[in-house]
Design an enzyme around this catalytic site. Sequence first.
Site, PDB file in Angstrom:
ATOM      1  N   ARG A 189       0.849  -1.192   0.000  1.00  0.00           N
ATOM      2  CA  ARG A 189       0.000   0.000   0.000  1.00  0.00           C
ATOM      3  C   ARG A 189       0.886   1.245   0.000  1.00  0.00           C
ATOM      4  O   ARG A 189       1.962   1.251   0.622  1.00  0.00           O
ATOM      5  CB  ARG A 189      -0.847  -0.028   1.270  1.00  0.00           C
ATOM      6  CG  ARG A 189      -1.795   1.124   1.488  1.00  0.00           C
ATOM      7  CD  ARG A 189      -2.938   1.084   0.556  1.00  0.00           C
ATOM      8  NE  ARG A 189      -4.082   1.845   1.059  1.00  0.00           N
ATOM      9  CZ  ARG A 189      -5.131   2.138   0.308  1.00  0.00           C
ATOM     10  NH1 ARG A 189      -5.182   1.765  -0.971  1.00  0.00           N
ATOM     11  NH2 ARG A 189      -6.157   2.796   0.815  1.00  0.00           N
ATOM     12  N   THR A 194     -10.435   0.340  -9.109  1.00  0.00           N
ATOM     13  CA  THR A 194      -9.358  -0.467  -8.548  1.00  0.00           C
ATOM     14  C   THR A 194      -9.330  -1.687  -9.452  1.00  0.00           C
ATOM     15  O   THR A 194     -10.148  -1.781 -10.363  1.00  0.00           O
ATOM     16  CB  THR A 194      -9.712  -0.790  -7.078  1.00  0.00           C
ATOM     17  OG1 THR A 194      -9.637   0.407  -6.310  1.00  0.00           O
ATOM     18  CG2 THR A 194      -8.831  -1.835  -6.445  1.00  0.00           C
ATOM     19  N   THR A 211      -4.450  -0.653  -6.970  1.00  0.00           N
ATOM     20  CA  THR A 211      -5.227   0.530  -7.331  1.00  0.00           C
ATOM     21  C   THR A 211      -4.385   1.799  -7.405  1.00  0.00           C
ATOM     22  O   THR A 211      -3.287   1.873  -6.843  1.00  0.00           O
ATOM     23  CB  THR A 211      -6.368   0.741  -6.305  1.00  0.00           C
ATOM     24  OG1 THR A 211      -7.271   1.725  -6.797  1.00  0.00           O
ATOM     25  CG2 THR A 211      -5.845   1.166  -4.959  1.00  0.00           C
ATOM     26  N   LEU A 212      -4.959   2.786  -8.119  1.00  0.00           N
ATOM     27  CA  LEU A 212      -4.478   4.174  -8.043  1.00  0.00           C
ATOM     28  C   LEU A 212      -5.453   4.984  -7.188  1.00  0.00           C
ATOM     29  O   LEU A 212      -5.334   6.187  -7.081  1.00  0.00           O
ATOM     30  CB  LEU A 212      -4.428   4.781  -9.445  1.00  0.00           C
ATOM     31  CG  LEU A 212      -3.362   4.264 -10.416  1.00  0.00           C
ATOM     32  CD1 LEU A 212      -3.699   4.687 -11.844  1.00  0.00           C
ATOM     33  CD2 LEU A 212      -1.990   4.794 -10.032  1.00  0.00           C
ATOM     34  N   ASN A 213      -6.458   4.354  -6.647  1.00  0.00           N
ATOM     35  CA  ASN A 213      -7.623   4.894  -5.965  1.00  0.00           C
ATOM     36  C   ASN A 213      -8.660   5.317  -7.002  1.00  0.00           C
ATOM     37  O   ASN A 213      -9.383   4.487  -7.493  1.00  0.00           O
ATOM     38  CB  ASN A 213      -7.284   6.025  -5.000  1.00  0.00           C
ATOM     39  CG  ASN A 213      -8.456   6.334  -4.076  1.00  0.00           C
ATOM     40  OD1 ASN A 213      -9.287   5.457  -3.844  1.00  0.00           O
ATOM     41  ND2 ASN A 213      -8.537   7.540  -3.551  1.00  0.00           N
ATOM     42  N   ASP A 245      -7.869   8.421   0.713  1.00  0.00           N
ATOM     43  CA  ASP A 245      -8.358   7.312   1.545  1.00  0.00           C
ATOM     44  C   ASP A 245      -8.082   7.539   3.035  1.00  0.00           C
ATOM     45  O   ASP A 245      -8.591   6.808   3.885  1.00  0.00           O
ATOM     46  CB  ASP A 245      -7.740   5.981   1.103  1.00  0.00           C
ATOM     47  CG  ASP A 245      -8.631   5.251   0.095  1.00  0.00           C
ATOM     48  OD1 ASP A 245      -9.754   5.698  -0.146  1.00  0.00           O
ATOM     49  OD2 ASP A 245      -8.191   4.216  -0.438  1.00  0.00           O
ATOM     50  N   SER A 262     -10.072  -0.889   1.615  1.00  0.00           N
ATOM     51  CA  SER A 262     -11.126  -1.920   1.692  1.00  0.00           C
ATOM     52  C   SER A 262     -10.799  -3.130   0.830  1.00  0.00           C
ATOM     53  O   SER A 262     -11.613  -4.051   0.717  1.00  0.00           O
ATOM     54  CB  SER A 262     -12.464  -1.346   1.204  1.00  0.00           C
ATOM     55  OG  SER A 262     -12.855  -0.261   1.989  1.00  0.00           O
ATOM     56  N   GLY A 320     -14.047  -1.992  -6.220  1.00  0.00           N
ATOM     57  CA  GLY A 320     -15.364  -1.539  -5.765  1.00  0.00           C
ATOM     58  C   GLY A 320     -15.338  -0.791  -4.449  1.00  0.00           C
ATOM     59  O   GLY A 320     -16.379  -0.601  -3.830  1.00  0.00           O
ATOM     60  N   GLY A 321     -14.140  -0.363  -3.988  1.00  0.00           N
ATOM     61  CA  GLY A 321     -14.066   0.431  -2.756  1.00  0.00           C
ATOM     62  C   GLY A 321     -14.724  -0.291  -1.603  1.00  0.00           C
ATOM     63  O   GLY A 321     -14.488  -1.481  -1.380  1.00  0.00           O
TER      64      GLY A 321
HETATM   65  N1  GLY Z   1      -8.661   3.063  -2.724  1.00  0.00           N
HETATM   66  C1  GLY Z   1      -9.670   2.170  -2.383  1.00  0.00           C
HETATM   67  C2  GLY Z   1      -9.285   1.221  -1.297  1.00  0.00           C
HETATM   68  O1  GLY Z   1      -8.109   1.034  -1.052  1.00  0.00           O
HETATM   69  O2  GLY Z   1     -10.132   0.666  -0.661  1.00  0.00           O
END
Ligand code: GLY
Length: 603
Positions: free
Chosen positions: A132, A413, A431-433, A455, A485, A505-506
């Site tokens: 992360r 994501t 992800t890049l967010n 985030d 998430s 999907g966050g």
């Molecule tokens: N950026 C979305 C997540 O990490 O949950």
Amino acid sequence: MLKRILSGSLLLAVGLYACKTKPPVSTTPAVRESQGVYQYVEEIPTRTGTQASAFFSDKKGVVGRNGMVATAHPISSEVGLSILQAGGNAVDAAVAVHFALAVVYPFAGNLGGGGFMVYRDQAGKAYTLDYREKASGRATQNMYLDSAGNVRPSLSILGHLASGVPGTVDGMVEAHKRFGKLTWAQVLQPAVDLAANGFLLTDRDATGLNRIKGDLLKINPDKTYFLRSTTPGDTVTWHKGDRLVQTDLAKTLQRIQTRGRADFYEGETARLLAEEMRRGGGLITEDDLKNYHATWRDPIQATYKNYKIITMPPTSSGGVALVQLMRFTEPYPLRKWGWNADSTVQVMIEAERRVYADRSKFLGDPDFVKIPMAELMSPDYLRTRWTDFSFARATDSKAVRGGTIPGYESLETTHFSIVDKEGNAVSITTTLNGGYGSRVVVGGAGFFMNNEMDDFSVKPGVPNMFGLIGNQANAIAPNKRMLSSMTPTIVEKDGKLFMVVGTPGGSTIITSVYQTILNVIEHGMSMQQAVNALKFHHQWLPDKTIFENGAFSDNTVLKLQERGYILEKLTNTLGRMDCVMVRPDGSYEGASDPRADNTARGW
Ligand code: GLY
């Protein structure tokens, strides 16, 4: 010279993938193989009420005996398959897929982002890797506030200040160093070739790039090749079939191929990235890059009946939340009640309500905050959380103790699942967010930077871009990781590899993974059916259940409304799952989401 690094079979395979996609080796059989949870049903079951089907589509799973790759893009799936066929293992294929996604799926695939890997080797030993992003060492708790303490809109979303220190390259270096079989140069080669030679855009690829044109022009004064259509007579709008060539990115990938971590975190790419940050007023420095390291963490491993859930611990909230959800559900006869019957849905919604309240209150970067992990997942604790549950009436979210009010995140994501011939399995979500991250393209290096700083909780009580409201556990601090998430997960059945699952999907990632697992182990669906199945989501607050059109029968809607549940039918969809299941005969079923370009390839 680079081509000489490749083995003959890999050369043959990479020559094929850029321009066309081969048909799957085979599809799921048209007959029921057996009764019970493993039945493979070709026909779509019907239900009473106005909705004829429980599924988004009747897409069929892909079956292979020697390996399976399911990713968000047909080309990255082909890359993964080519690596497996060249003798690579699941981790080799995962590294190659990760870098290929950075080329063909800049929407979420990345060099400038981060992610999480769950790995289970053929002997059953499990590992998790947290790569992360981190806040810069110069980040401060109030960096997005003005002098009056108000949030300065969009600074954590668009532009240079929105980025955390990327973790993807170090993550892949770590994974490959520990478990890879092919050389680093071999697994990087497909991405290098795709960037240098270009690839043909799908309709979705073209639409995505067209949508961000305004931001690209505003944020990137040097412009980028992401703005140049190759359709003759139309240099403004990208079209399906246009070739996207990324020359700067190809050079970056070649440097990473030659120098590995040293290039991205201390070499030429580090210099270009830090220079880009200085130009645009971002915080990330050469020191931040040099100091970034991915972290191996102890996997969460929890039982559900005769299954074991192997999943990601914090910095993602996904694993803790998934285990809580499964444990709340375990005592109930979901299979007897039926898929999305009113009692089934009610238990699941009530579990989700309580789990998201806990997520908001307790979870953050474990290197900075003490998380009561064992307690959160313990049956005793969960029993105390369930005492106010009643089938007669929906629990009021306002009465559920816990933190603050989360909102919805989007699908920006990506997840992929890979299993090799020996049964080594990789589950990665990255992800890049936001889609295309902060929209900053690193000058001369050709890749998008993340906007992962959003985030964090930028201010207690103020929602982020997806409506999430955080608290102190997820406040910004120098070098801290922001809460996620993402829920890459592997499931064992009777001690053997059974499923590899995950999705973007966050905040809806967690509930989509939960439903997909239950669809297979409680409702007897094949892997692809579980992915195709329509989904719903509740996350404590706002106190409503969103659902894909058709997810609930008329009867379920009526019963839930009678008990006080607020239901909201979505016009869009939930989840972009990419999963693999081991079938009773030992072959693999690859399942890719019919809701987008997701593709499974097996052999
Ligand atoms: N950026 C979305 C997540 O990490 O949950």
